[in-house]
Write a protein that holds these residues in place. Structure first.
Motif, short mmCIF file in Angstrom:
data_model
loop_
_atom_site.label_atom_id
_atom_site.label_comp_id
_atom_site.label_asym_id
_atom_site.label_seq_id
_atom_site.Cartn_x
_atom_site.Cartn_y
_atom_site.Cartn_z
N GLU A 1 -36.82 48.00 10.33
CA GLU A 1 -35.98 49.21 10.42
C GLU A 1 -36.79 50.29 11.12
O GLU A 1 -38.01 50.36 10.95
CB GLU A 1 -35.62 49.73 9.03
CG GLU A 1 -34.67 48.90 8.23
CD GLU A 1 -34.34 49.55 6.89
OE1 GLU A 1 -34.03 50.76 6.87
OE2 GLU A 1 -34.42 48.84 5.89
N TYR A 2 -36.08 51.14 11.87
CA TYR A 2 -36.80 52.21 12.56
C TYR A 2 -35.86 53.37 12.81
O TYR A 2 -34.85 53.24 13.49
CB TYR A 2 -37.36 51.69 13.88
CG TYR A 2 -38.01 52.73 14.76
CD1 TYR A 2 -38.80 53.75 14.23
CD2 TYR A 2 -37.85 52.69 16.13
CE1 TYR A 2 -39.41 54.68 15.05
CE2 TYR A 2 -38.45 53.62 16.97
CZ TYR A 2 -39.24 54.61 16.42
OH TYR A 2 -39.85 55.54 17.22
N ASP A 3 -36.17 54.51 12.21
CA ASP A 3 -35.54 55.77 12.58
C ASP A 3 -36.57 56.88 12.35
O ASP A 3 -37.71 56.60 11.99
CB ASP A 3 -34.21 56.02 11.86
CG ASP A 3 -34.32 56.21 10.36
OD1 ASP A 3 -35.30 56.84 9.90
OD2 ASP A 3 -33.42 55.76 9.63
N ILE B 1 -39.56 53.84 8.52
CA ILE B 1 -39.92 52.66 9.30
C ILE B 1 -40.29 51.57 8.31
O ILE B 1 -41.11 51.78 7.42
CB ILE B 1 -41.09 52.95 10.26
CG1 ILE B 1 -40.69 54.04 11.26
CG2 ILE B 1 -41.53 51.68 10.97
CD1 ILE B 1 -41.82 54.48 12.18
N ILE C 1 -48.25 54.80 14.27
CA ILE C 1 -47.09 55.64 13.96
C ILE C 1 -47.55 57.09 13.85
O ILE C 1 -48.54 57.38 13.17
CB ILE C 1 -46.42 55.20 12.64
CG1 ILE C 1 -45.90 53.76 12.79
CG2 ILE C 1 -45.29 56.15 12.25
CD1 ILE C 1 -45.41 53.16 11.51
N VAL D 1 -40.84 44.76 13.36
CA VAL D 1 -40.21 45.99 12.87
C VAL D 1 -38.84 45.62 12.34
O VAL D 1 -38.01 45.05 13.05
CB VAL D 1 -40.09 47.03 14.00
CG1 VAL D 1 -39.41 48.30 13.50
CG2 VAL D 1 -41.45 47.35 14.59
N LEU E 1 -41.69 47.67 8.11
CA LEU E 1 -42.40 46.68 8.91
C LEU E 1 -42.55 45.38 8.16
O LEU E 1 -42.60 45.35 6.93
CB LEU E 1 -43.79 47.21 9.26
CG LEU E 1 -43.86 48.57 9.93
CD1 LEU E 1 -45.30 49.05 9.99
CD2 LEU E 1 -43.25 48.50 11.31
N MET F 1 -43.01 55.42 16.72
CA MET F 1 -43.91 54.29 16.90
C MET F 1 -44.53 54.36 18.29
O MET F 1 -43.84 54.67 19.26
CB MET F 1 -43.17 52.96 16.75
CG MET F 1 -42.66 52.71 15.37
SD MET F 1 -42.02 51.04 15.12
CE MET F 1 -40.90 50.85 16.48
#
Length: 103
Positions: A52-54, A58, A86, A50, A60, A76
């Protein structure tokens, strides 16, 4: 193996793809597979990390490069092995390189 016990064994999406395409499963294992349930859930195979994740984006890393999911309320779940699920409202999916300002 009896017919009844064969019906209980479920194939993975990659096994279905190998059966359908005629390609050996070993060659298909590096290709990311996206299994969508409407615009509310997506399961991605061959995910290696991962980036970036908010809640709205996202990004991947897969065995074939980057991919991103844009949406609302993204969460996630079930990151097991190389498969990630997701949930949320999925608006778009992109592949390849994208700039910082791109959505």
């Amino acid at each position: 193996m009896s017919e009844k016990s064969r019906r209980k064994i479920r194939k993975t999406p990659m096994e279905h793809l190998a059966d359908f395409s005629g390609y050996p499963i070993e060659g298909l294992e590096k290709i990311p597979l996206f299994d969508c349930k409407w615009n509310r859930e997506i399961r991605i195979t061959c995910c290696t990390g991962v980036l970036e994740y908010d809640a709205n984006k996202i990004v991947l890393h897969t065995k074939r490069g980057k991919c991103g999911i844009i949406g609302e309320g993204l969460q996630m779940e079930n990151f097991r092995g190389d498969t990630l699920t997701i949930h949320g409202k999925i608006c778009s999916i992109w592949f390849g390189e994208r700039g910082e300002g791109d959505v």
